[in-house]
Design an enzyme around this catalytic site. Structure first.
Site: not given
Length: 267
Positions: A247, A212
């Protein structure tokens, strides 16, 4: 206590996801990637047909169904690994559960579709309630909190009450504080530092930091393809601070990170 961290592999069957958009839009490619992730050690495959990156636009329900249902059916025919559907739409969730998914991973925390909670309850499915401030279109415009961890905890209390009223048993619920979903870099770092505060709910914690943008910003504006090592650091810290499920895009590498961290912190 769980003896090891579960690794959820990301399978985006979308043309526009921030890291792997377009790689797995064809059925054969998606199924092969799922099989590869299982071979690499994934415990769960999370299948998504709508990008939720900052600024992304919603996908029509029929298009999302067209993307995800054949993939779920094809993977289920090949392997027994648990499948998760990453969606905010109750009809997509219901169809995916009937096709073989067992978990609904809802980035809206059951908030975008008023029928989502009852759909999950009707199917007896697991669900992951994630925190988001705003929508994918607006969430990064100017996120603000009085105290990010306390504010997210209050949100979880409200969403858990909603889920329980709809008939979802508490032991079928996971929580995700929503790294990157309406948070600044410092908000994300604070969540990771203080993650253990969410263990007060007594529910599994899922963390999604993989590649991210906050990692890129911390490391000098690195693009997504150069954020592997930064992701590994966040995964290790998350597990140290109480995460039960991570995840990730890079299953083989992050399974190794998780196993090494588990060896240190879990007995």
């Amino acid at each position: 206590m769980r003896t090891r961290t579960l690794v959820m592999g990301v399978l985006n069957v979308t043309p526009d996801s921030f890291y792997d958009g377009g790689r797995y839009t064809q059925l054969d490619a998606a199924v092969q990637r799922a099989l590869q992730m299982v071979e690499e050690g994934a415990d769960i495959i999370d299948i998504g047909g709508e990008s939720t990156r900052p600024g992304s636009q919603p996908v029509p329900e029929e298009e999302e169904l067209r993307r995800v249902l054949p993939v779920i059916e094809a993977i289920r025919a090949r392997v027994d690994v648990p499948l998760s559907i990453d969606t905010t739409k109750s009809r997509v969730a219901g169809r995916a559960l009937r096709a073989g998914a067992c978990l609904v991973n809802d980035i809206s925390g059951l908030g975008f579709d008023p029928h989502m909670a009852e759909t999950i309850a009707e199917h007896g499915a697991l669900c992951c309630i994630m925190h988001i401030q705003g929508t994918p279109q607006t969430m990064q415009q100017n996120p603000q909190y009085d105290d990010v961890v306390r504010d997210i905890s209050r949100y979880f209390e409200q969403r858990l009450a909603l889920a329980e009223r709809a008939g979802i048993p508490r032991d079928r619920i996971w929580l995700d504080p929503g790294i990157g979903f309406g948070k600044t870099v410092e908000h994300n770092l604070d969540i990771l530092r203080r993650l253990r505060e969410f263990t007060v709910f007594g529910l599994p914690l899922l963390i999604g930091t993989s590649r991210k943008s906050f990692i890129g910003k911390v490391l000098g504006d690195l693009p997504p393809e150069e954020r592997l090592e930064g992701t590994a650091a966040t995964i290790a810290v998350a597990i140290m601070n109480g995460a039960n499920v991570v995840r990730v895009h890079d299953v083989r590498a992050m399974v190794r990170v998780a196993r090494m961290t588990d060896a240190i912190v879990r007995r």
